[in-house]
Design an enzyme around this catalytic site. Structure first.
Site, PDB file in Angstrom:
ATOM      1  N   ILE A  20       6.982 -16.797   6.022  1.00  0.00           N
ATOM      2  CA  ILE A  20       6.940 -16.263   4.649  1.00  0.00           C
ATOM      3  C   ILE A  20       7.552 -16.723   3.753  1.00  0.00           C
ATOM      4  O   ILE A  20       7.167 -16.892   2.575  1.00  0.00           O
ATOM      5  CB  ILE A  20       6.741 -14.846   4.891  1.00  0.00           C
ATOM      6  CG1 ILE A  20       5.711 -14.016   5.766  1.00  0.00           C
ATOM      7  CG2 ILE A  20       6.588 -14.276   3.496  1.00  0.00           C
ATOM      8  CD1 ILE A  20       5.924 -12.824   6.188  1.00  0.00           C
ATOM      9  N   GLY A  21       8.740 -17.057   3.894  1.00  0.00           N
ATOM     10  CA  GLY A  21       9.667 -17.614   3.075  1.00  0.00           C
ATOM     11  C   GLY A  21       9.202 -18.861   2.419  1.00  0.00           C
ATOM     12  O   GLY A  21       9.646 -19.320   1.120  1.00  0.00           O
ATOM     13  N   GLY A  63       9.863 -11.721  11.731  1.00  0.00           N
ATOM     14  CA  GLY A  63      11.173 -11.125  11.728  1.00  0.00           C
ATOM     15  C   GLY A  63      11.800 -11.674  10.348  1.00  0.00           C
ATOM     16  O   GLY A  63      11.503 -12.428  10.106  1.00  0.00           O
ATOM     17  N   HIS A 115       6.104 -20.141   2.693  1.00  0.00           N
ATOM     18  CA  HIS A 115       4.689 -20.301   2.415  1.00  0.00           C
ATOM     19  C   HIS A 115       4.134 -19.019   1.437  1.00  0.00           C
ATOM     20  O   HIS A 115       2.854 -19.071   1.387  1.00  0.00           O
ATOM     21  CB  HIS A 115       3.633 -20.597   3.499  1.00  0.00           C
ATOM     22  CG  HIS A 115       4.322 -21.839   4.264  1.00  0.00           C
ATOM     23  ND1 HIS A 115       3.951 -23.062   3.796  1.00  0.00           N
ATOM     24  CD2 HIS A 115       4.691 -21.855   5.632  1.00  0.00           C
ATOM     25  CE1 HIS A 115       4.445 -24.020   4.553  1.00  0.00           C
ATOM     26  NE2 HIS A 115       4.962 -23.481   5.704  1.00  0.00           N
ATOM     27  N   HIS A 159      15.642 -15.633   5.649  1.00  0.00           N
ATOM     28  CA  HIS A 159      14.850 -16.001   6.575  1.00  0.00           C
ATOM     29  C   HIS A 159      13.671 -15.017   6.823  1.00  0.00           C
ATOM     30  O   HIS A 159      13.762 -13.964   7.217  1.00  0.00           O
ATOM     31  CB  HIS A 159      15.511 -16.089   8.217  1.00  0.00           C
ATOM     32  CG  HIS A 159      14.796 -16.456   9.281  1.00  0.00           C
ATOM     33  ND1 HIS A 159      14.901 -17.613   9.911  1.00  0.00           N
ATOM     34  CD2 HIS A 159      13.718 -15.807   9.726  1.00  0.00           C
ATOM     35  CE1 HIS A 159      14.089 -17.696  10.783  1.00  0.00           C
ATOM     36  NE2 HIS A 159      13.190 -16.441  10.940  1.00  0.00           N
ATOM     37  N   ASN A 193      13.488 -22.372  24.639  1.00  0.00           N
ATOM     38  CA  ASN A 193      13.536 -20.853  24.175  1.00  0.00           C
ATOM     39  C   ASN A 193      12.553 -20.153  25.108  1.00  0.00           C
ATOM     40  O   ASN A 193      11.188 -20.120  24.805  1.00  0.00           O
ATOM     41  CB  ASN A 193      13.003 -21.122  22.647  1.00  0.00           C
ATOM     42  CG  ASN A 193      12.769 -19.576  22.025  1.00  0.00           C
ATOM     43  OD1 ASN A 193      13.311 -18.727  22.585  1.00  0.00           O
ATOM     44  ND2 ASN A 193      12.615 -19.632  20.926  1.00  0.00           N
ATOM     45  N   ASP A 226      -0.249 -10.670   9.436  1.00  0.00           N
ATOM     46  CA  ASP A 226      -0.311 -12.179   8.964  1.00  0.00           C
ATOM     47  C   ASP A 226      -0.272 -11.932   7.436  1.00  0.00           C
ATOM     48  O   ASP A 226      -1.242 -11.471   7.007  1.00  0.00           O
ATOM     49  CB  ASP A 226      -1.542 -12.835   9.544  1.00  0.00           C
ATOM     50  CG  ASP A 226      -1.649 -14.106   9.195  1.00  0.00           C
ATOM     51  OD1 ASP A 226      -1.120 -14.569   8.005  1.00  0.00           O
ATOM     52  OD2 ASP A 226      -1.743 -15.091   9.976  1.00  0.00           O
ATOM     53  N   LYS A 284       9.067 -22.107  24.917  1.00  0.00           N
ATOM     54  CA  LYS A 284       8.934 -23.022  23.728  1.00  0.00           C
ATOM     55  C   LYS A 284       9.897 -24.015  24.075  1.00  0.00           C
ATOM     56  O   LYS A 284      10.801 -23.923  24.737  1.00  0.00           O
ATOM     57  CB  LYS A 284       9.026 -22.499  22.479  1.00  0.00           C
ATOM     58  CG  LYS A 284       8.251 -21.606  22.033  1.00  0.00           C
ATOM     59  CD  LYS A 284       8.748 -21.293  20.349  1.00  0.00           C
ATOM     60  CE  LYS A 284       7.685 -20.175  19.851  1.00  0.00           C
ATOM     61  NZ  LYS A 284       8.119 -19.757  18.615  1.00  0.00           N
ATOM     62  N   ASP A 323      21.850 -16.440  18.882  1.00  0.00           N
ATOM     63  CA  ASP A 323      21.392 -15.800  17.684  1.00  0.00           C
ATOM     64  C   ASP A 323      22.523 -15.131  16.856  1.00  0.00           C
ATOM     65  O   ASP A 323      22.614 -15.133  15.857  1.00  0.00           O
ATOM     66  CB  ASP A 323      20.178 -14.871  17.919  1.00  0.00           C
ATOM     67  CG  ASP A 323      18.943 -15.565  17.821  1.00  0.00           C
ATOM     68  OD1 ASP A 323      18.910 -16.959  18.209  1.00  0.00           O
ATOM     69  OD2 ASP A 323      17.982 -15.359  17.539  1.00  0.00           O
TER      70      ASP A 323
END
Length: 400
Positions: free
Chosen positions: A333-334, A212, A336, A208, A7, A283, A14, A148
């Site tokens: 975020i979804g 983003g 945690h 998601h 990626n 964050d 990555k 994507d």
């Protein structure tokens, strides 16, 4: 078979090497600051110390060459030869309307990706550079592009068309494309497995939510609508992106406030969203801390707006599909941020959604957890996404 997943970003890369016989990650890593001073590779292998290499890397080819060296390194690697890598799967952000599925990369594909650059000027160029670098270093290894946008190519016209002059679609390809497709496809499939049902029989809303954010209506295993649009700027509030706004705001900022188009673009992409409302940062842990420790009103407002927008979209997609059987939360975020999930899911009993607030309060759910009550008609589950595994699966499917 072992599949290497790549990626590429503009100055980062990555990677993950996955053994497809058991779908286990053998090694994963990140190369940062490619082409600028301070280039660094960090590789993680289960049971071994983190391996860090600091060395100048002038381009992505240098970076991929270093990745391959680290993977076969006698002390820190996980394979004895590059020949053990059966295929390479590349994450590619934009496949336009041409690619509704993943595809084996050849010269025709690379040419098409180049043409899509105008649709994704920030993302597709580094994707192409990474592909070309791999081809130069591994000329005999098959390569696959996983897009994507591909998962969302099943959206009907009524969902992807904008109410603009029709020629802007036919001549300039202006339409809703959607992104994060690999993640949405993966978690929808995992949800079907958890429910022990065929995905073709399910109506799922996948959320998601990371830096983003995109939400997708998955009806019978197919994307029928999604929040991101022509670009990843559209839709729900994000870390530093505004999400959907009245387009006339752009005209107002240019005409009345004297901003240039580039300045407005910078505001919408880099200075808005969670950062813009809270004034704290992108964050979500910092937002939570500001609420818990300081009762910060702007941080609280940020949470309220975020949860409200997610709730509104879940309701909209339940309407689009004529009901909903399951809701999935994924990404940073979804997975945690229970504060966002609770705001999005409370007072939704009229849709058959009953959330267990005690289960939901777990900040670190790990491998997935149902957060709906036993009496809830709609299953609500937190499932960690695994885009790399999905890319590897699609790669293997095409080359085996």
């Amino acid at each position: 078979m072992k599949v290497l997943v790549i990626n590429c970003g503009s100055s980062s890369l990555k990677y993950q090497l996955i053994d497809m016989s058991n779908e286990e990650s053998l090694a994963q890593g990140l190369v940062e600051r490619i082409g600028i001073t301070g280039s660094i590779l960090t590789q993680k292998v289960e049971g071994k110390d983190k391996y860090v290499v600091e060395t100048p890397l002038k381009d992505h080819q240098d970076a991929i060459e270093l990745v391959l060296k680290c993977l076969v390194d006698e002390n820190h690697g996980v394979i004895s030869s590059m020949d053990e890598i059966s295929a390479v799967g590349h994450r590619v952000v934009h496949g336009g309307e041409k690619y509704a599925t993943s595809v084996v990369i050849n010269e025709e594909v690379i040419k098409a990706l180049d043409e899509f650059t105008k649709l994704a000027p920030l993302h597709n160029p580094p994707n192409i550079i990474g592909i070309n670098a791999c081809k130069a270093l591994m000329p005999k290894t098959p390569m696959v592009a996983v897009f994507d946008t591909a998962f969302h190519q099943t959206m009907p016209e009524k969902a992807f068309m904008y109410a603009l002059p029709y020629e802007l679609y036919t001549e300039d390809h202006v339409r809703r494309y959607g992104f994060h497709g690999t993640s949405h496809k993966y978690v929808a499939g995992e949800m079907a497995k958890l429910m022990n049902k065929d995905i073709s029989d399910l109506k799922i809303v996948t959320c998601h939510i990371g830096n983003g954010v995109s939400i997708t209506a998955v009806d019978g295993g197919k994307s029928v609508d999604t929040t991101m649009g022509f670009t990843p700027l559209d839709g729900i509030i994000m870390g530093s992106r505004s999400g959907s706004i009245d387009p006339a705001i752009v005209t107002y900022l240019v005409k009345e406030k004297g901003y240039s188009i580039d300045e407005v673009n910078d505001i919408l992409n880099k200075k808005s969203g969670v950062l813009g409302i809270s004034g704290i940062g992108t964050d979500f842990r910092d937002i939570r801390s500001a609420v818990e420790n300081d009762n910060d009103p702007r941080a609280l407002l940020t949470m309220d707006i975020f949860g409200y927008q997610v709730k509104k979209q879940i309701g909209a997609y339940a309407a689009v599909m004529g009901g909903v059987d399951a809701i999935v939360f994924t990404a940073g975020i979804g997975e945690h941020a229970p504060e966002i999930r609770s705001r999005a899911l409370t007072n939704m009993e009229f849709l058959g959604i009953e959330v267990d607030l005690e289960k939901n309060e777990s900040h670190n759910i790990g491998d997935g957890m149902e957060i709906s009550k036993e009496t809830s008609k709609v299953k609500v589950v937190v499932i960690p996404t695994n885009e790399e595994l999905m890319i590897a699966k699609e790669t293997l499917e095409l080359v085996k």
